[in-house]
Every structure is written in structure tokens, then in C-alpha cells.
Design a protein around this motif. Structure first.
Motif, PDB file in Angstrom:
ATOM      1  N   ILE A  22      -4.150  -1.744   1.658  1.00 55.19           N
ATOM      2  CA  ILE A  22      -3.047  -1.985   2.592  1.00 55.19           C
ATOM      3  C   ILE A  22      -3.568  -2.569   3.900  1.00 55.19           C
ATOM      4  O   ILE A  22      -3.083  -3.597   4.388  1.00 55.19           O
ATOM      5  CB  ILE A  22      -2.282  -0.673   2.868  1.00 55.19           C
ATOM      6  CG1 ILE A  22      -1.604  -0.167   1.596  1.00 55.19           C
ATOM      7  CG2 ILE A  22      -1.252  -0.872   3.976  1.00 55.19           C
ATOM      8  CD1 ILE A  22      -1.064   1.248   1.714  1.00 55.19           C
ATOM      9  N   ASP A  75       4.004   2.238   0.891  1.00 54.68           N
ATOM     10  CA  ASP A  75       3.490   1.302   1.894  1.00 54.68           C
ATOM     11  C   ASP A  75       2.784   0.118   1.232  1.00 54.68           C
ATOM     12  O   ASP A  75       2.893  -1.026   1.695  1.00 54.68           O
ATOM     13  CB  ASP A  75       2.516   2.016   2.835  1.00 54.68           C
ATOM     14  CG  ASP A  75       3.230   2.921   3.830  1.00 54.68           C
ATOM     15  OD1 ASP A  75       4.468   2.816   3.935  1.00 54.68           O
ATOM     16  OD2 ASP A  75       2.555   3.732   4.487  1.00 54.68           O
ATOM     17  N   ALA A  76       2.045   0.396   0.162  1.00 55.05           N
ATOM     18  CA  ALA A  76       1.337  -0.677  -0.540  1.00 55.05           C
ATOM     19  C   ALA A  76       2.326  -1.683  -1.123  1.00 55.05           C
ATOM     20  O   ALA A  76       2.130  -2.903  -1.022  1.00 55.05           O
ATOM     21  CB  ALA A  76       0.461  -0.091  -1.646  1.00 55.05           C
TER      22      ALA A  76
END
Length: 342
Positions: A22, A75-76
Motif C-alpha cells: 500500500i 485499504d489495499a
């Protein structure tokens, strides 16, 4: 073969791999959309073993591992990180500008590589099962999870004095059970008498088979020779003390990566000594845990983001001013000095 050339390929989808992929794609702050293309290759499932652990802040406060891994996976996805599960990396070529990653299913190419495989506490154990698992912490909690039957045999797999102390504490909480401890490191003769209530074997163990209520094991001596067999109700792994015996880095053979006792040698920024290749998480340090993995993965990801940004824009991105990352244009490894492997 996949034709796309990724900016960053991360091997391993645990806490270190997720945050590294990320951050390597987005930089700081972590934006909803990544500036660079990022791919994670995970042999099992994203989050893997960390999903079953805890991110402990103090002895009272912690976050459940599966929640932390779920947040990172979200989030990734928002950062545009592509995730591939259930593919095992079997070979790498890290010597050219465009690096090649070969799995059991495909071949991938990337400019930068992050090795975040983590490790399994023992190479002879394929996976944790009903009767083979990591010891709960604190040990008082472990005592409540053991079967209530008396005179059951428990096998604890550990690394040395710390494991013996845990086993002794467990014995004091459950004096009705029989505990055997497998250790690689020999105890100091001066303190061996302290552990007379434990059956200690120096060497290793190999799981022969597991039934619904027992684990059949083969005990090995320090040279790896079979010396005995035994059946145990439970096998518990002292995850934090067991010396790493794993094959998760077999694919690095002849890659130029320096290994020491199974761990990858890397500096504080994750640099391995090969340009554009970093390592992070439990594969670089015997101090295991989610917090350590997140910290090293975050730093390694920023390191790669800096390199990618400078190569694309010929200027340094705005990061935290205190972050100790060198100039990859002046120093190919992103370091002011070469890594001291001594």
C-alpha cells in the motif's frame, strides 16, 4: 506469462506485505488511489497467520488480528493494489532492472520487489490444525483452553529458557497434565533442576499424523536422526521463541539475497543489498509480531515509493522529514553507506 510490468511486486500478504504494498503505491499520506502499480502474491490467504493473532499494545489493550488484516485488505483494494492468493513463488531473478517472479501458476515482472513472506515457526509443520497451534497468551489463558481430562500429554515446541518457563507456569496451573518440551537450545546445567517436572527433549520433532484427538510425532535428535515416537493430545508452538526452521525462502537460492539462520539480512530501511529489492516483517527479525511487521513493512514501502518517485519525476517526494532514507539516485541501494553484513 503476464505481460504487465508492475512498479512493485510484494511477495507475502501478511501485515508487512500489505502495508508495504500500500505504502509503496501511495506514499504518505496513504491516498485512496495509488500512484504506482502494486501487486501482492500470497501463497495462502491474505492476512494469513496474523488473522489469528493479536496486535498487542499493552498487557491489557490489543486489537484482534483479523480486524487489522481486514482493514489493510480494504485499504489495499482502494489503493489499487492487485492481490493474488494461493500462488507459491518458486523462483526469482533479481539481477536485472526488471525483476522476474515465477510462481507455480504464472510469471510476473516488476521494477521493485518486496519480500515479506513472514515465516512459519517450524518447517515440519505444514499448517496449524485442531490439535497443533500457537500457545495462547497470557499462559493463564492457555490453561483454560486445554482439555479438561486428567493425565493428558501435551507437547510444547520451543526455543530455550523462555519456553521452559512457560511450560513450568502451565504445569503449575494444570498439575494434572504431563508436559514434554522440545527445544533446540540446551538449558544451563545450573538451572536444569528447576524444570524437573517437565520432560525435556533437545532436538526437533516431525509430525507423523494427526487424528481427531491426538498428534503422533517423531522425535529427532540434534543431528536430525529419529530417536523416538509419541502421541500427544495437543502440540503447542511457542511462536515467539522457536528458532526459525522454514522453507519460505527457498526461492531465494542463488538470488544474491544474504540469509542468516533463515532470516534475510536487511538494514533499517529494508534494503537487502540488491538494488530495488527490500525485505520486511518477521522474515528479517526474530522479534515476531504484528506491530514489528507493520513497522518494518511501512518503512520498506516508503523506501520503494521514494525510489519509484525519484525515477519517474527526478525529484524527492515530500515525506516525513525525519525518515532516514537516502537518495536512491546517488546511492543505488537507498543508503548512505553499504550494509554491514558482519
Amino acid at each position: 506469462m503476464t505481460e504487465q510490468i508492475y512498479d512493485l511486486i510484494t511477495i507475502g500478504g501478511g501485515p508487512a506485505g500489505l502495508i508495504c504494498a500500500i505504502t509503496g503505491a501511495t506514499g504518505i499520506p496513504i491516498n485512496s488511489s495509488g500512484l504506482f502499480s502494486s501487486l501482492i502474491i500470497e501463497e495462502g490467504e491474505i492476512g494469513n497467520f496474523a488473522k489469528y493473532g493479536k496486535l498487542r499494545v499493552t498487557h491489557k489493550w490489543f486489537f484482534m488480528g483479523h480486524k487489522v488484516m481486514n482493514f489493510l485488505a480494504i485499504d489495499a483494494k482502494e489503493a489499487g493494489v492487485q492481490i493474488i492468493e494461493h500462488e507459491k513463488v518458486i523462483e526469482v531473478n533479481l539481477k536485472s532492472d526488471i525483476k522476474t517472479i515465477k510462481t507455480n501458476k504464472d510469471i510476473y515482472k516488476g521494477k521493485k520487489i518486496a519480500i515479506c513472506t513472514g515465516f512459519f515457526p517450524h518447517g515440519n509443520l505444514v499448517k496449524f490444525t485442531k490439535n497443533i497451534r500457537v500457545m495462547f497468551s497470557p499462559i493463564e489463558l492457555e490453561a483454560t483452553f486445554l482439555p479438561e481430562e486428567k493425565d493428558i500429554k501435551i507437547l510444547i515446541l520451543g526455543g530455550g529458557h523462555g519456553t521452559a518457563e512457560l511450560a513450568l507456569k502451565l504445569k503449575s496451573l494444570r498439575p494434572d497434565i504431563k508436559i514434554s518440551v522440545i527445544m533446540e537450545e540446551k538449558l544451563n546445567p545450573e538451572v536444569e533442576n528447576k524444570y524437573e517436572g517437565l520432560k525435556i527433549h533437545y532436538g526437533s520433532v516431525r509430525v507423523k499424523k494427526e487424528s481427531s484427538n491426538n498428534v503422533e510425532c517423531i522425535l529427532l535428535d540434534e543431528a536430525g536422526n529419529e530417536v523416538n515416537t509419541g502421541e500427544y493430545r495437543k502440540m503447542l508452538v511457542d511462536y515467539n521463541s522457536y528458532t526459525m526452521k522454514t522453507k519460505v525462502t527457498d526461492f531465494l537460492k542463488d538470488s544474491g539475497i544474504t540469509l542468516k539462520e533463515g532470516y534475510i539480512k536487511a538494514d533499517n530501511n529494508g534494503n537487502t543489498g540488491i538494488c530495488g529489492v527490500v525485505a520486511a516483517g518477521n522474515i528479517v527479525t526474530p522479534v515476531s509480531g504484528v506491530i514489528t511487521a507493520l513497522s518494518t513493512g511501512f518503512t520498506a514501502g516508503l523506501n520503494l515509493y521514494t525510489q519509484l518517485y525519484q525515477e519517474k519525476y527526478n525529484k524527492t517526494p515530500l515525506l516525513f522529514p525525519w525518515l532516514p532514507i537516502g537518495d536512491p539516485l546517488k546511492h543505488p541501494l537507498g543508503m548512505e553507506e553499504k550494509v554491514d553484513w558482519a
